[in-house]
Design a protein around this motif. Structure first.
Motif, mmCIF file in Angstrom:
data_model
loop_
_atom_site.group_PDB
_atom_site.id
_atom_site.type_symbol
_atom_site.label_atom_id
_atom_site.label_comp_id
_atom_site.label_asym_id
_atom_site.label_seq_id
_atom_site.Cartn_x
_atom_site.Cartn_y
_atom_site.Cartn_z
ATOM 1 N N GLY A 234 -23.070 83.979 -77.617
ATOM 2 C CA GLY A 234 -22.263 82.605 -77.731
ATOM 3 C C GLY A 234 -21.018 82.986 -77.239
ATOM 4 O O GLY A 234 -20.642 84.017 -76.500
ATOM 5 N N THR A 237 -14.280 85.538 -79.575
ATOM 6 C CA THR A 237 -12.833 85.519 -79.886
ATOM 7 C C THR A 237 -11.956 85.884 -78.718
ATOM 8 O O THR A 237 -10.830 85.506 -78.741
ATOM 9 C CB THR A 237 -12.388 85.755 -81.201
ATOM 10 O OG1 THR A 237 -12.886 87.286 -81.289
ATOM 11 C CG2 THR A 237 -13.025 85.375 -82.390
ATOM 12 N N LEU A 248 -17.965 86.729 -82.683
ATOM 13 C CA LEU A 248 -18.455 85.501 -82.564
ATOM 14 C C LEU A 248 -17.822 84.433 -82.860
ATOM 15 O O LEU A 248 -17.424 84.517 -84.066
ATOM 16 C CB LEU A 248 -19.896 85.621 -83.005
ATOM 17 C CG LEU A 248 -20.891 84.390 -82.456
ATOM 18 C CD1 LEU A 248 -21.229 84.506 -80.995
ATOM 19 C CD2 LEU A 248 -22.321 84.483 -83.271
ATOM 20 N N ILE A 249 -17.811 83.191 -82.292
ATOM 21 C CA ILE A 249 -17.183 82.287 -82.618
ATOM 22 C C ILE A 249 -18.134 81.181 -83.385
ATOM 23 O O ILE A 249 -19.007 80.837 -82.330
ATOM 24 C CB ILE A 249 -16.184 81.325 -81.695
ATOM 25 C CG1 ILE A 249 -15.275 82.022 -81.075
ATOM 26 C CG2 ILE A 249 -15.536 80.053 -82.158
ATOM 27 C CD1 ILE A 249 -14.751 81.738 -79.800
ATOM 28 N N GLU A 250 -18.393 81.077 -84.570
ATOM 29 C CA GLU A 250 -19.757 80.229 -84.975
ATOM 30 C C GLU A 250 -19.505 78.756 -84.451
ATOM 31 O O GLU A 250 -20.502 77.982 -84.339
ATOM 32 C CB GLU A 250 -20.025 80.352 -86.261
ATOM 33 C CG GLU A 250 -20.485 81.712 -86.397
ATOM 34 C CD GLU A 250 -21.432 82.252 -87.669
ATOM 35 O OE1 GLU A 250 -21.322 81.284 -88.340
ATOM 36 O OE2 GLU A 250 -21.523 83.351 -87.964
ATOM 37 N N ARG A 251 -18.313 78.303 -84.680
ATOM 38 C CA ARG A 251 -18.140 76.879 -84.302
ATOM 39 C C ARG A 251 -16.776 76.730 -83.647
ATOM 40 O O ARG A 251 -15.970 77.011 -84.116
ATOM 41 C CB ARG A 251 -17.777 75.908 -85.636
ATOM 42 C CG ARG A 251 -19.238 75.880 -86.274
ATOM 43 C CD ARG A 251 -19.068 74.768 -87.649
ATOM 44 N NE ARG A 251 -18.895 73.383 -87.001
ATOM 45 C CZ ARG A 251 -18.796 72.350 -87.823
ATOM 46 N NH1 ARG A 251 -19.045 72.713 -89.221
ATOM 47 N NH2 ARG A 251 -18.506 71.191 -87.385
ATOM 48 N N VAL A 252 -16.879 75.940 -82.377
ATOM 49 C CA VAL A 252 -15.731 75.806 -81.526
ATOM 50 C C VAL A 252 -15.828 74.259 -81.354
ATOM 51 O O VAL A 252 -16.738 73.630 -81.116
ATOM 52 C CB VAL A 252 -15.804 76.636 -80.485
ATOM 53 C CG1 VAL A 252 -17.157 76.099 -79.620
ATOM 54 C CG2 VAL A 252 -14.560 76.715 -79.758
ATOM 55 N N TYR A 284 -25.502 74.068 -79.131
ATOM 56 C CA TYR A 284 -25.508 75.433 -79.542
ATOM 57 C C TYR A 284 -25.792 76.439 -78.218
ATOM 58 O O TYR A 284 -26.573 76.059 -77.657
ATOM 59 C CB TYR A 284 -26.658 75.749 -80.630
ATOM 60 C CG TYR A 284 -26.619 75.015 -81.853
ATOM 61 C CD1 TYR A 284 -26.042 75.866 -83.034
ATOM 62 C CD2 TYR A 284 -27.083 73.586 -81.881
ATOM 63 C CE1 TYR A 284 -25.794 75.065 -84.020
ATOM 64 C CE2 TYR A 284 -26.706 73.015 -83.439
ATOM 65 C CZ TYR A 284 -26.217 73.692 -84.221
ATOM 66 O OH TYR A 284 -26.164 73.159 -85.581
ATOM 67 N N THR A 296 -23.278 80.174 -80.810
ATOM 68 C CA THR A 296 -21.827 79.386 -81.218
ATOM 69 C C THR A 296 -22.396 77.697 -81.173
ATOM 70 O O THR A 296 -22.961 77.439 -80.197
ATOM 71 C CB THR A 296 -20.722 79.559 -79.924
ATOM 72 O OG1 THR A 296 -20.596 80.740 -80.177
ATOM 73 C CG2 THR A 296 -19.765 78.642 -80.052
ATOM 74 N N THR A 308 -8.465 80.227 -82.388
ATOM 75 C CA THR A 308 -10.100 80.358 -82.334
ATOM 76 C C THR A 308 -10.393 81.592 -81.505
ATOM 77 O O THR A 308 -11.317 82.110 -81.378
ATOM 78 C CB THR A 308 -10.495 79.019 -81.858
ATOM 79 O OG1 THR A 308 -10.264 77.851 -82.636
ATOM 80 C CG2 THR A 308 -12.000 79.050 -81.571
#
Ligand code: ASP
Ligand code: MG
Length: 453
Positions: A234, A237, A248-252, A284, A296, A308
């Motif tokens: 994904g 950062t 990992l950025i889970e939500r962007v 995703y 992500t 972020t």
């Protein structure tokens, strides 16, 4: 309904296609629609075949065609060997390769490579991969139905970069894909390829267009989500080669992903998923080699946080123009940017004051000619060994605290230029090239690796 899109690396050979089948199986209760790219690298080879054929190297081109045929047949044999439909699929693929070889022959006679013929050849990659994936999914016990994507992806006739006709696509998607899904079956189509509405001739959406196809199909059918399966976990950062604690950025947020797109985070191009994100459909990015990872999620409304991601880029040229003529003059910036347009050079970061402008360019190819033209406007200075560090986050300019932390983390690094995006979510600094990496590491440590009170 959910769209599952598998990029080239996720369908590159029999093992990858089997992994894709297992992923589809795991999503079965959500009524999946599957979009696939050409086998990894196939589009590049096809475009080379087109160029070689038209350029008088037909034998070389035909050799690549045969190698590509062998590759597809070997994967088909590995996936389908022994099944009842193996013969049908292999002969259909054989017909496509024969067609490819005759297209190559025709191009070599014409000696002229048009966008239209490039599309005719490039499209074969997705025609093959979608046929093969559908058969492989059936062999794995899934009720997959191959759909020729060109019946659904209706476009204009701007070959190699066709514009989708959103209404026509919605109509076709409901008419063709809807009943298959309602019947409990799984449509499998190629991404990237389409048909010109005016002529029925094959088009493509441009390189990397598979994500765009997935997004357009998802938007047409208002699916609950779109999953783009690729070969990375994904978005991270920071670039893990520079920052070893990158995570990992889970939500962007879509806007953040867009700001980060030019920094070589080649996960996907945000503009291609805009049609879906705009409708509130989450996209995703997931790793088909590591399906258990959360991936992500890209949406309009990711959590608001100061930072972020930290991105960086080296080898940037800084151009400075100073001119007393600029004071109170209208049209000065227009003339300045026209110079860059004339030399087909894209400008990245810009800052201006009353009598000066500084900007950065990535691609120095035409810089010398640009300087000559810019001299007509004022004093010009070029600084070549610069780099960019961008601090991206929806909350970076909320209050002053995050911004001042970011500025403090600069330490005593010399800053040549500073710019805050209009959206207020991208603070970009231009520094010496060799400062890019240490600065990224410092900023990452400041925002992601510190115990927060
Ligand atoms: N196969 C096409 C390309 O390589 C489209 C895609 O993979 O998205 O550009
Ligand atoms: Mg691709």
């Amino acid at each position: 309904m959910i769209v599952l899109k598998f990029g080239g690396t996720s369908v590159t050979d029999a093992a990858a296609i089997r992994r894709a089948a297992a992923i589809v199986e795991s999503r079965r209760s959500r009524a999946p629609i599957v979009v696939v790219s050409a086998l990894g690298g196939a589009t590049n080879i096809l475009l080379e075949v087109a160029a070689q054929s038209a350029g008088g190297q037909l034998l070389l081109a035909l050799r690549s065609v045969e190698a590509l045929r062998e590759r597809h047949l070997a994967e088909a044999e590995a996936l389908l060997g022994g099944t009842r439909e193996a013969h049908d699929v292999v002969s259909e693929m054989g017909a496509m390769f024969d067609e490819l070889a005759s297209l190559a022959g025709a191009l070599s006679v014409l000696g002229d490579l048009t966008p239209r013929s490039q599309d005719a050849i490039a499209a074969i990659g997705e025609m093959l991969s979608s046929l093969l994936a559908a058969a492989a999914f059936r062999a794995a016990g899934l009720p997959a139905v191959h759909v020729d994507a060109r019946q659904v992806m209706i476009t204009d006739d701007h070959f190699m970069k066709a514009e989708p006709d959103v209404d026509a696509i919605a109509e076709a998607a409901h008419r063709i894909l809807g009943p298959i899904v309602r019947n409990g079956e799984i449509p499998v189509l190629g991404g990237f390829i389409g048909t010109a509405k005016s002529s029925g001739i094959t088009t493509t959406l441009g390189r990397g267009g598979g994500d765009y196809s997935a997004s357009l199909f998802g938007a047409a059918l208002h699916t609950e989500a779109i999953e783009v399966w690729t070969d990375v976990d994904g978005m991270l950062t920071a670039d893990p080669r520079v920052v070893k604690n990158a995570r990992l950025i889970e939500r962007v947020a879509f806007d953040e992903a867009s700001e980060l797109a030019s920094f070589g985070a080649k996960v996907l191009h945000p503009s291609t998923i805009a049609p879906a994100v705009r409708l509130g459909i989450p996209v995703y990015v997931l790793n088909s080699r590591n399906p258990a990872s959360a991936g992500t999620m890209i949406t309009f409304d990711a959590p608001r946080r100061p930072v972020t991601a930290i991105a960086g880029k080296s080898n940037v040229s800084l151009v400075k123009v100073r001119s007393p003529k600029m004071l109170l003059a209208e049209g000065f910036l227009h003339r300045l940017f026209k110079v860059f347009e004339d030399h087909k050079t894209s400008v990245d970061v810009v800052a201006t004051s009353e009598v000066s402008v500084s900007l950065t360019v990535d691609d120095p190819t035409h810089l010398d000619a640009i300087i000559v033209d810019l001299r007509a406007l004022g004093d010009v200075a070029i600084e070549r060994n610069r780099g960019i560090v961008a601090i991206v986050g929806t909350g970076i300019s909320d209050g002053g605290a995050s911004m001042s932390r970011a500025l403090q983390a600069l330490g005593n690094v010399r800053v040549y230029m500073l710019s805050l995006s209009a959206t207020g979510i991208n603070l970009t600094v231009v520094v010496d090239d060799e400062q890019v990496k240490p600065l990224m590491q410092r900023l990452h440590a400041e925002f992601f690796e510190r115990e927060r009170a």
